[in-house]
Design a protein around this motif. Structure first.
Motif, short mmCIF file in Angstrom:
data_model
loop_
_atom_site.label_atom_id
_atom_site.label_comp_id
_atom_site.label_asym_id
_atom_site.label_seq_id
_atom_site.Cartn_x
_atom_site.Cartn_y
_atom_site.Cartn_z
N PRO A 134 0.82 -1.22 0.00
CA PRO A 134 0.00 0.00 0.00
C PRO A 134 0.85 1.27 0.00
N ILE A 135 0.48 2.19 -0.89
CA ILE A 135 1.05 3.53 -0.90
C ILE A 135 -0.11 4.49 -0.67
N VAL A 136 -0.07 5.22 0.42
CA VAL A 136 -1.18 6.08 0.82
C VAL A 136 -0.70 7.52 0.91
N VAL A 137 -1.37 8.40 0.18
CA VAL A 137 -1.04 9.83 0.22
C VAL A 137 -2.12 10.53 1.04
N VAL A 138 -1.69 11.41 1.94
CA VAL A 138 -2.64 12.05 2.86
C VAL A 138 -2.26 13.51 3.07
N GLY A 139 -3.26 14.32 3.27
CA GLY A 139 -3.06 15.72 3.59
C GLY A 139 -4.15 16.19 4.52
N TYR A 156 -4.12 9.26 10.98
CA TYR A 156 -4.47 7.99 11.64
C TYR A 156 -5.10 7.03 10.64
N ASN A 157 -6.03 7.54 9.85
CA ASN A 157 -6.71 6.70 8.86
C ASN A 157 -5.77 6.25 7.76
N ALA A 158 -4.84 7.13 7.40
CA ALA A 158 -3.87 6.77 6.36
C ALA A 158 -2.96 5.64 6.82
N VAL A 159 -2.50 5.72 8.07
CA VAL A 159 -1.66 4.64 8.61
C VAL A 159 -2.46 3.35 8.72
N ALA A 160 -3.71 3.45 9.15
CA ALA A 160 -4.57 2.27 9.23
C ALA A 160 -4.70 1.61 7.87
N THR A 161 -4.85 2.42 6.83
CA THR A 161 -4.99 1.89 5.48
C THR A 161 -3.69 1.28 4.99
N ALA A 162 -2.58 1.95 5.24
CA ALA A 162 -1.28 1.43 4.82
C ALA A 162 -0.92 0.15 5.55
N ALA A 163 -1.40 0.00 6.78
CA ALA A 163 -1.09 -1.19 7.58
C ALA A 163 -1.98 -2.37 7.26
N SER A 164 -3.06 -2.15 6.55
CA SER A 164 -4.03 -3.21 6.29
C SER A 164 -3.65 -4.05 5.08
N GLY A 171 -3.06 -0.05 -6.06
CA GLY A 171 -2.44 1.17 -6.55
C GLY A 171 -2.30 2.19 -5.45
N SER A 172 -1.87 3.39 -5.80
CA SER A 172 -1.75 4.44 -4.79
C SER A 172 -3.14 4.88 -4.35
N LEU A 173 -3.24 5.24 -3.08
CA LEU A 173 -4.52 5.60 -2.48
C LEU A 173 -4.42 6.97 -1.83
N VAL A 174 -5.51 7.69 -1.82
CA VAL A 174 -5.60 8.97 -1.10
C VAL A 174 -6.64 8.81 -0.01
N VAL A 175 -6.22 9.03 1.24
CA VAL A 175 -7.11 8.86 2.38
C VAL A 175 -7.29 10.20 3.07
N MET A 176 -8.51 10.72 3.00
CA MET A 176 -8.88 11.97 3.66
C MET A 176 -10.37 11.95 3.93
N ASN A 177 -10.77 12.61 5.02
CA ASN A 177 -12.19 12.75 5.34
C ASN A 177 -12.88 11.39 5.46
N ASP A 178 -12.16 10.39 6.00
CA ASP A 178 -12.65 9.03 6.22
C ASP A 178 -12.81 8.22 4.95
N GLU A 179 -12.51 8.80 3.78
CA GLU A 179 -12.70 8.11 2.52
C GLU A 179 -11.38 7.62 1.94
N ILE A 180 -11.44 6.49 1.24
CA ILE A 180 -10.29 5.96 0.51
C ILE A 180 -10.59 6.12 -0.97
N LEU A 204 -13.23 4.33 -3.24
CA LEU A 204 -13.01 2.89 -3.18
C LEU A 204 -13.52 2.30 -1.88
N GLY A 205 -13.46 3.08 -0.81
CA GLY A 205 -13.87 2.56 0.49
C GLY A 205 -13.82 3.64 1.54
N MET A 206 -13.89 3.20 2.80
CA MET A 206 -13.88 4.12 3.93
C MET A 206 -13.01 3.55 5.05
N VAL A 207 -12.60 4.42 5.95
CA VAL A 207 -11.91 4.01 7.16
C VAL A 207 -12.76 4.45 8.34
N VAL A 208 -13.10 3.52 9.19
CA VAL A 208 -13.90 3.81 10.38
C VAL A 208 -13.22 3.21 11.60
#
Length: 352
Positions: A134-139, A156-164, A171-180, A204-208
């Motif tokens: 996982p490659i996760v870009v966050v701002g 926090y959500n970006a790390v959760a996504t990268a760790a999953s 592919g690369s993912l952008v995680v912001m506002n609880d959305e992937i 693509l999904g969400m982080v909760v």
């Protein structure tokens, strides 16, 4: 590369705690600056602040809960506002991501980034880094000093996504506002709200609460299936964007060409329309070997149809399909590292 810092446990641990630590995913955070590392004069300043002020060690220390998700370490790669991201920064960052992805002690990578050009960097990584990790870009849209700052939860959500493990191979993912969102699709659609990043085709999904939930997967070519490899790219050719509008003229196109542009992205109205008074200049520039790529300035989705509005086959132009102008620039630059054939470039735009 910048200094590394780690977020972990005290040295004295029980065997059980050590085993739990070892079982956690290993996530590296590459910090590049931006609003997520910004600071305002007061808590009331959510839109007026200085970007790229907080170093990565303080950024990680501000969210100690990251240690519950993964074994996290950070590197300060750059400390800039993202509107200043150049091709050189893109290449350097992608090479570092690629190197980390090859390490056995890295399970996922998070890139903290300013939001102005975040979508461009995410797409570049999506196209050039050959990994399933996982490659996760966050701002963030608000600095950490602001009331209701969004950066801590985004990180926090970006790390959760990268760790999953479920994030692998997407592919690369952008995680912001609880959305992937897919790094290919997502775009900054508003500049003042925390729900600024949207994909015209849906997230693509969400982080909760630190857990990922997925609803769809990308279908365009990316990462391990890409013909572009950052380990073989040291520089990008110049590609520029000129804007279409009422009363448009050809001055910008000619100036970019004179300054060395190898391709021009036309950010056209509607279906990538080109004003009558601009067409002759674009045809002349194409005859000189400069690639002409029709994109659309519209917000919220859609794509440019080939041979609609303009006879692309006759003029030997390329259409950007559903890519917005800024992402079309990224793909065009990469395409030109491999070919200058317009038909092959058109294939690339349809596949990626």
């Amino acid at each position: 590369m910048g200094s590394a810092i780690a977020l972990g446990f005290a040295p004295a641990q029980s065997a059980l705690a050590q085993a739990a630590t070892a079982a956690k995913a290993q996530v590296v955070i590459l910090a590049t600056g931006g609003t997520i590392a910004g600071a305002g004069a007061s808590a009331a300043n959510s839109a007026t602040y200085q970007a790229a002020k907080v170093p990565v060690d303080k950024l990680l220390a501000s969210v100690p809960e990251l240690g519950n998700l993964a074994n996290v370490r950070g590197e300060q790669v750059f400390q800039i506002a993202s509107e200043s991201f150049t091709n050189e920064y893109l290449v350097k960052l992608a090479k570092r991501v690629s190197a980390l992805a090859k390490q056995s002690d890295v399970d996922g990578i998070v890139v903290t980034h300013g939001t102005d050009t975040l979508e461009e960097t995410a797409y570049f990584l999506n196209l050039t880094v050959h990994t399933n990790k996982p490659i996760v870009v966050v701002g963030s849209m608000r600095p950490g000093t602001a009331l209701s700052a969004d950066g801590a939860l985004n990180l926090y959500n970006a790390v959760a996504t990268a760790a999953s493990p479920s994030s692998a191979g997407k592919g690369s993912l952008v995680v912001m506002n609880d959305e992937i969102n897919s790094g290919r699709d997502v775009a900054k659609s508003v500049n003042i709200r925390t729900e600024a990043f949207k994909s015209p085709w849906g997230d693509l999904g969400m982080v909760v609460e630190g857990k990922t939930y997925w609803f769809r997967a990308p279908v365009k070519r990316h990462t391990t299936n890409s013909e572009f490899d950052i380990d073989k790219i040291d520089a990008l050719p110049q590609v520029d964007i000129a804007y279409g509008y009422g009363n448009a003229n050809d001055i910008a196109y000619k100036a970019f060409a004179a300054n060395g542009a190898k391709a021009l992205i036309h950010a056209g109205t509607g279906n990538g329309s080109v004003a009558n008074q601009v067409v002759p200049a674009l045809r002349e520039l194409r005859a000189k070997g400069i690639q002409i790529i029709r994109s659309a300035r519209v917000v919220g989705g859609g794509f440019v149809l080939r041979n609609a509005e303009q006879p692309d086959d006759q003029y030997d132009w390329v259409v950007a399909h559903d890519l917005n102008p800024q992402k079309a620039r990224i793909l065009a630059a990469l395409a030109l590292t491999r070919t200058n054939d317009s038909k092959d470039i058109q294939r690339i735009f349809m596949e990626y």
